[in-house]
Design a protein around this motif. Sequence first.
Motif, short mmCIF file in Angstrom:
data_model
loop_
_atom_site.label_atom_id
_atom_site.label_comp_id
_atom_site.label_asym_id
_atom_site.label_seq_id
_atom_site.Cartn_x
_atom_site.Cartn_y
_atom_site.Cartn_z
N ARG A 1 -2.92 -2.92 8.31
CA ARG A 1 -2.40 -1.62 7.90
C ARG A 1 -0.91 -1.51 8.21
NH1 ARG A 1 -5.06 2.56 6.20
NH2 ARG A 1 -7.06 1.89 7.05
N CYS A 2 -0.15 -0.93 7.28
CA CYS A 2 1.29 -0.78 7.47
C CYS A 2 1.59 0.27 8.55
CB CYS A 2 1.96 -0.37 6.16
SG CYS A 2 3.72 -0.06 6.36
N PHE A 3 2.51 -0.09 9.45
CA PHE A 3 2.93 0.84 10.51
C PHE A 3 3.55 2.10 9.95
CE2 PHE A 3 3.39 -2.84 13.50
CZ PHE A 3 2.59 -2.31 14.49
N LYS A 4 4.27 1.93 8.83
CA LYS A 4 5.10 3.02 8.35
C LYS A 4 4.38 3.88 7.32
CE LYS A 4 9.99 3.55 7.49
NZ LYS A 4 11.21 2.79 7.25
N CYS A 5 3.88 3.25 6.24
CA CYS A 5 3.30 4.06 5.16
C CYS A 5 1.77 4.07 5.19
CB CYS A 5 3.82 3.59 3.80
SG CYS A 5 3.14 2.02 3.25
N GLY A 6 1.16 3.24 6.06
CA GLY A 6 -0.29 3.29 6.23
C GLY A 6 -1.09 2.55 5.18
N THR A 7 -0.45 1.88 4.23
CA THR A 7 -1.18 1.15 3.19
C THR A 7 -2.05 0.05 3.83
OG1 THR A 7 0.61 1.51 1.64
CG2 THR A 7 -0.96 -0.23 1.06
N HIS A 8 -3.28 -0.05 3.36
CA HIS A 8 -4.20 -1.06 3.88
C HIS A 8 -4.19 -2.29 2.98
CE1 HIS A 8 -8.14 -2.93 4.73
NE2 HIS A 8 -7.88 -2.53 5.95
N HIS A 9 -4.11 -3.47 3.61
CA HIS A 9 -4.12 -4.72 2.84
C HIS A 9 -5.30 -5.56 3.30
CE1 HIS A 9 0.05 -3.32 3.21
NE2 HIS A 9 0.34 -3.98 2.10
N LEU A 10 -6.00 -6.19 2.36
CA LEU A 10 -7.08 -7.10 2.74
C LEU A 10 -6.47 -8.38 3.33
CD1 LEU A 10 -9.35 -6.67 -0.40
CD2 LEU A 10 -9.78 -5.83 1.94
N ARG B 1 4.40 -8.92 5.14
CA ARG B 1 4.80 -7.55 5.44
C ARG B 1 4.13 -6.64 4.42
NH1 ARG B 1 10.46 -7.58 6.41
NH2 ARG B 1 10.90 -8.69 8.34
N CYS B 2 4.29 -5.33 4.59
CA CYS B 2 3.68 -4.37 3.68
C CYS B 2 4.23 -4.56 2.26
CB CYS B 2 3.99 -2.96 4.14
SG CYS B 2 3.36 -1.70 3.03
N SER B 3 3.32 -4.62 1.26
CA SER B 3 3.76 -4.85 -0.12
C SER B 3 4.39 -3.59 -0.73
CB SER B 3 2.58 -5.32 -0.97
OG SER B 3 1.55 -4.36 -0.88
N VAL B 4 4.20 -2.43 -0.09
CA VAL B 4 4.77 -1.20 -0.62
C VAL B 4 6.15 -0.92 -0.02
CG1 VAL B 4 4.44 1.31 -0.85
CG2 VAL B 4 2.47 -0.23 -0.96
N CYS B 5 6.25 -0.96 1.33
CA CYS B 5 7.52 -0.54 1.95
C CYS B 5 8.16 -1.63 2.81
CB CYS B 5 7.32 0.73 2.77
SG CYS B 5 6.44 0.46 4.30
N ASN B 6 7.55 -2.83 2.85
CA ASN B 6 8.14 -3.97 3.55
C ASN B 6 8.18 -3.81 5.08
OD1 ASN B 6 9.10 -6.59 3.19
ND2 ASN B 6 11.20 -5.95 3.53
N PRO C 1 2.60 -10.44 11.57
CA PRO C 1 1.33 -10.08 12.21
C PRO C 1 0.65 -11.19 13.03
CG PRO C 1 1.28 -9.60 9.85
CD PRO C 1 2.65 -10.08 10.16
N TRP C 2 0.78 -12.46 12.64
CA TRP C 2 0.05 -13.49 13.41
C TRP C 2 0.54 -13.53 14.85
CZ3 TRP C 2 -3.17 -13.44 9.92
CH2 TRP C 2 -2.85 -13.61 8.59
N ARG C 3 1.85 -13.49 15.00
CA ARG C 3 2.42 -13.56 16.34
C ARG C 3 1.99 -12.36 17.19
NH1 ARG C 3 5.64 -16.25 19.48
NH2 ARG C 3 5.64 -17.79 17.84
N GLY C 4 2.02 -11.20 16.60
CA GLY C 4 1.60 -10.00 17.33
C GLY C 4 0.16 -10.13 17.81
N GLU C 5 -0.70 -10.61 16.93
CA GLU C 5 -2.11 -10.75 17.31
C GLU C 5 -2.25 -11.78 18.43
OE1 GLU C 5 -4.60 -8.66 16.04
OE2 GLU C 5 -2.65 -7.80 15.57
#
Length: 386
Positions: A8-17, A28-33, A211-215
């Motif tokens: 899920r995007c931190f900023k706009c909340g868009t969910h990605h599979l 990164r988020c495909s909507v807001c990067n 995201p991989w590094r964060g996880e």
Amino acid sequence: MVYVTGFRCFKCGTHHLPQEIENKPIPRCSVCNSGLDAEYDYGSIRKSLLRDPFMRESPTHWKYWAFLPVRDLSHIITMGEGGTPLLESNSLTRDIGCGRMLVKYEAMNPTGSFKDRGSSLEITKAMEYGKKRVVLASTGNMGASVAAYAAFAGLDCIVFVPNIVGSAKIKQIKAYGADIRFVNGDYSHAMKEAENYVISHLDSFLTGDYPWRGEGTKTVGMEIADQLYWTVPDVVIAPVGNGTLIWGIFEAFRDMYAVGVIERKPAIFGVQVDACRPVVDAWEKGASEIIAVEDPQTVATAIACGDPIDGLGALRAVRETGGQGVSVSDGEVIQARDFLAENGIFVEPSGAVAYAGARRVKDGLDDKTVVCMATGHGLKDMYGIE
Ligand SMILES: *Cc1c(COP(=O)(O)O)cnc(C)c1O
């Protein structure tokens, strides 16, 4: 086997599979990067993990595999990262005047910093996708860590390095055989170059604060609870560079709470230096945006990230846990580094930033159990030691 359900995007909340993210050169988020936060099927993890053996097994990075987005455990690339000591020191406890002071000594990782946790997962993913080469921008420690894991796995490695990185760190990256490209600019410029490279070379895998590094980084938080026999400290204090570490710590406690292995969460304090404090500024102002700092100069080179990629995550970690944003001077960082070393705990300047922060907020720590992150080994950068 794999419990990650999406990002899920931190900023706009868009969910990605997961599969939408896994095939992108820049995850990164495909909507807001913006940066992405992994989500898991906690119900399934709870069913498969909450058994006595899990609680008793000794803490190491891959013990917590169920909380990592990995598909095939037989292809894990590990060099024994994690399982670092949680050191309790009476002299530090007296210095701060808190209930208990514990130091999570991340210098004990294979390349001398906590970055190895994220690298182990990233290189595992690069192998999973059949990539030939890994590419990243680094302030030094991440470059050394990824270069080591890439070399261990037999992958090529290119590191884009900004102009502030110290020579000992460059040597460590070189020793692992990576291709070093100097960038005339700060970390944000180096990152752009790394991203441009992977866009034009699709056999390359982008590593860094994605995201991989964060996880991968969050296992440090899991170890803290585990090493305290599944109790939770009152306060965890972390340095903030790109914010990936502090966000990982937040996620760790969130995930453990969600599956019921812990009953509360710690307050998380984020510490930056006066010359580079975009997250602390946002925290103090109650802002929801991070305002970037141009070309920051500080002795704490590992946290000189003027435009922190996980800055919003860092802000959330501090805000949602009732923590604090703190900033310290370069002088205070060096004093903390010296004091830790005099007590047997040798860290590089950035590795002493959390402890310098603890000294600043002393009064708020009465009677509390406090964990300070000591993030990188003293031998990596001996600034000011003659
Ligand atoms: C990377 C690093 C940090 C900062 O971590 P972020 O995840 O960028 O916030 C702090 N100390 C050391 C030694 C590091 O290598």
